[in-house]
Scaffold this motif. Structure first.
Motif, PDB file in Angstrom:
ATOM      1  N   LYS A   1       0.842  -1.194   0.000  1.00 31.13           N
ATOM      2  CA  LYS A   1       0.000   0.000   0.000  1.00 31.13           C
ATOM      3  C   LYS A   1       0.876   1.242   0.000  1.00 31.13           C
ATOM      4  CE  LYS A   1      -3.857  -2.054   2.458  1.00 31.13           C
ATOM      5  NZ  LYS A   1      -4.718  -1.972   3.619  1.00 31.13           N
ATOM      6  N   ALA A   2       0.425   2.243  -0.687  1.00 28.58           N
ATOM      7  CA  ALA A   2       1.147   3.504  -0.695  1.00 28.58           C
ATOM      8  C   ALA A   2       1.046   4.145   0.685  1.00 28.58           C
ATOM      9  CB  ALA A   2       0.566   4.436  -1.749  1.00 28.58           C
ATOM     10  N   VAL A   3       2.144   4.692   1.153  1.00 31.82           N
ATOM     11  CA  VAL A   3       2.161   5.355   2.448  1.00 31.82           C
ATOM     12  C   VAL A   3       1.659   6.774   2.245  1.00 31.82           C
ATOM     13  CG1 VAL A   3       3.621   6.134   4.344  1.00 31.82           C
ATOM     14  CG2 VAL A   3       4.104   3.959   3.202  1.00 31.82           C
ATOM     15  N   GLU A   4       0.616   7.164   2.982  1.00 32.99           N
ATOM     16  CA  GLU A   4       0.068   8.504   2.877  1.00 32.99           C
ATOM     17  C   GLU A   4       0.842   9.437   3.793  1.00 32.99           C
ATOM     18  OE1 GLU A   4      -4.124   9.044   3.128  1.00 32.99           O
ATOM     19  OE2 GLU A   4      -4.507   7.062   2.292  1.00 32.99           O
ATOM     20  N   ALA A   5       1.312  10.528   3.236  1.00 30.00           N
ATOM     21  CA  ALA A   5       2.022  11.517   4.039  1.00 30.00           C
ATOM     22  C   ALA A   5       1.011  12.346   4.809  1.00 30.00           C
ATOM     23  CB  ALA A   5       2.853  12.418   3.130  1.00 30.00           C
ATOM     24  N   ALA A   6       1.402  12.765   6.000  1.00 31.00           N
ATOM     25  CA  ALA A   6       0.538  13.634   6.788  1.00 31.00           C
ATOM     26  C   ALA A   6       0.425  14.971   6.074  1.00 31.00           C
ATOM     27  CB  ALA A   6       1.118  13.831   8.182  1.00 31.00           C
ATOM     28  N   PRO A   7      -0.761  15.592   6.092  1.00 26.58           N
ATOM     29  CA  PRO A   7      -0.897  16.880   5.411  1.00 26.58           C
ATOM     30  C   PRO A   7       0.032  17.920   6.024  1.00 26.58           C
ATOM     31  CG  PRO A   7      -2.885  16.361   6.652  1.00 26.58           C
ATOM     32  CD  PRO A   7      -1.977  15.182   6.748  1.00 26.58           C
ATOM     33  N   GLU A   8       0.584  18.744   5.164  1.00 29.28           N
ATOM     34  CA  GLU A   8       1.483  19.798   5.610  1.00 29.28           C
ATOM     35  C   GLU A   8       0.661  20.898   6.275  1.00 29.28           C
ATOM     36  OE1 GLU A   8       5.217  22.190   3.657  1.00 29.28           O
ATOM     37  OE2 GLU A   8       3.741  21.306   2.351  1.00 29.28           O
ATOM     38  N   PRO A   9       1.095  21.364   7.438  1.00 28.75           N
ATOM     39  CA  PRO A   9       0.348  22.450   8.093  1.00 28.75           C
ATOM     40  C   PRO A   9       0.314  23.704   7.218  1.00 28.75           C
ATOM     41  CG  PRO A   9       1.922  21.469   9.615  1.00 28.75           C
ATOM     42  CD  PRO A   9       2.209  20.905   8.249  1.00 28.75           C
ATOM     43  N   TYR A  10      -0.796  24.411   7.292  1.00 34.29           N
ATOM     44  CA  TYR A  10      -1.001  25.606   6.479  1.00 34.29           C
ATOM     45  C   TYR A  10       0.111  26.634   6.701  1.00 34.29           C
ATOM     46  CZ  TYR A  10      -3.189  29.744   4.506  1.00 34.29           C
ATOM     47  OH  TYR A  10      -3.432  30.871   3.772  1.00 34.29           O
ATOM     48  N   GLY A  11       0.518  26.808   7.954  1.00 35.70           N
ATOM     49  CA  GLY A  11       1.568  27.780   8.269  1.00 35.70           C
ATOM     50  C   GLY A  11       2.876  27.475   7.558  1.00 35.70           C
ATOM     51  N   GLU A  12       3.191  26.185   7.418  1.00 38.33           N
ATOM     52  CA  GLU A  12       4.414  25.804   6.709  1.00 38.33           C
ATOM     53  C   GLU A  12       4.287  26.101   5.220  1.00 38.33           C
ATOM     54  OE1 GLU A  12       5.735  21.825   7.534  1.00 38.33           O
ATOM     55  OE2 GLU A  12       5.497  22.108   9.698  1.00 38.33           O
ATOM     56  N   VAL A  13       3.122  25.874   4.661  1.00 40.72           N
ATOM     57  CA  VAL A  13       2.896  26.169   3.243  1.00 40.72           C
ATOM     58  C   VAL A  13       3.083  27.662   3.004  1.00 40.72           C
ATOM     59  CG1 VAL A  13       1.164  26.192   1.391  1.00 40.72           C
ATOM     60  CG2 VAL A  13       1.370  24.196   2.875  1.00 40.72           C
ATOM     61  N   VAL A  14       2.517  28.490   3.870  1.00 41.25           N
ATOM     62  CA  VAL A  14       2.630  29.942   3.724  1.00 41.25           C
ATOM     63  C   VAL A  14       4.089  30.370   3.870  1.00 41.25           C
ATOM     64  CG1 VAL A  14       2.006  32.171   4.746  1.00 41.25           C
ATOM     65  CG2 VAL A  14       0.265  30.403   4.449  1.00 41.25           C
ATOM     66  N   ALA A  15       4.805  29.809   4.837  1.00 44.04           N
ATOM     67  CA  ALA A  15       6.208  30.160   5.044  1.00 44.04           C
ATOM     68  C   ALA A  15       7.045  29.805   3.808  1.00 44.04           C
ATOM     69  CB  ALA A  15       6.756  29.463   6.282  1.00 44.04           C
ATOM     70  N   ARG A  16       6.802  28.634   3.240  1.00 42.11           N
ATOM     71  CA  ARG A  16       7.538  28.224   2.030  1.00 42.11           C
ATOM     72  C   ARG A  16       7.199  29.133   0.858  1.00 42.11           C
ATOM     73  NH1 ARG A  16       6.190  22.350   1.020  1.00 42.11           N
ATOM     74  NH2 ARG A  16       7.342  22.757  -0.887  1.00 42.11           N
ATOM     75  N   LEU A  17       5.929  29.525   0.757  1.00 39.82           N
ATOM     76  CA  LEU A  17       5.515  30.427  -0.325  1.00 39.82           C
ATOM     77  C   LEU A  17       6.193  31.793  -0.164  1.00 39.82           C
ATOM     78  CD1 LEU A  17       3.812  30.888  -2.829  1.00 39.82           C
ATOM     79  CD2 LEU A  17       1.889  31.454  -1.337  1.00 39.82           C
ATOM     80  N   GLU A  18       6.258  32.286   1.061  1.00 36.06           N
ATOM     81  CA  GLU A  18       6.932  33.566   1.306  1.00 36.06           C
ATOM     82  C   GLU A  18       8.407  33.490   0.924  1.00 36.06           C
ATOM     83  OE1 GLU A  18       5.964  34.200   5.427  1.00 36.06           O
ATOM     84  OE2 GLU A  18       4.118  35.282   4.927  1.00 36.06           O
ATOM     85  N   GLU A  19       9.055  32.345   1.179  1.00 41.71           N
ATOM     86  CA  GLU A  19      10.450  32.158   0.776  1.00 41.71           C
ATOM     87  C   GLU A  19      10.586  32.219  -0.742  1.00 41.71           C
ATOM     88  OE1 GLU A  19      11.992  28.500   2.376  1.00 41.71           O
ATOM     89  OE2 GLU A  19      11.477  29.074   4.434  1.00 41.71           O
ATOM     90  N   MET A  20       9.649  31.564  -1.451  1.00 39.68           N
ATOM     91  CA  MET A  20       9.686  31.574  -2.914  1.00 39.68           C
ATOM     92  C   MET A  20       9.525  32.995  -3.438  1.00 39.68           C
ATOM     93  SD  MET A  20      10.179  28.729  -4.373  1.00 39.68           S
ATOM     94  CE  MET A  20      10.869  27.543  -3.258  1.00 39.68           C
TER      95      MET A  20
END
Length: 108
Positions: A6-25
């Protein structure tokens, strides 16, 4: 895939981390120090992050709507819809003392 097949499902990334990564980009793109190819890759990653953030917000919105249903199954409030968010109600204003209504305020 895991050993069980079975494929291992990754835990969803927290919204705050997504925003932080977007700000870096965004900071990298705005710096002007990237080559054209690096800029395109950063832009593509930014688009993926925006979509991931929108997905997380939509999922949170759906969870909130489910929580707002009362015991009898009726909506306690109007459902939230993208672009149709209810505005905060303004406090009622007290009428101004000794102020005559403006011509625009006259109903006829």
């Amino acid at each position: 895939m895991s050993k069980s097949g079975k494929a291992v499902e990754a835990a969803p990334e927290p919204y705050g981390e997504v925003v932080a990564r977007l700000e870096e980009m965004v900071a990298k793109l705005e710096s002007g120090s990237l080559s054209l190819e690096e800029s395109l890759k950063a832009f593509e990653e930014g688009i993926r992050l925006v979509r991931k953030g929108e997905k997380l917000l939509n999922e949170a919105e759906q969870r909130i709507e489910q929580l707002l249903v009362d015991e009898e199954g009726r909506d306690g409030v109007a459902p939230l819809a993208a672009g149709n968010r209810p505005a905060l109600a303004a406090a009622p204003r007290a009428p101004a003392a000794n102020k005559a209504p403006a011509e625009d305020d006259v109903p006829f």
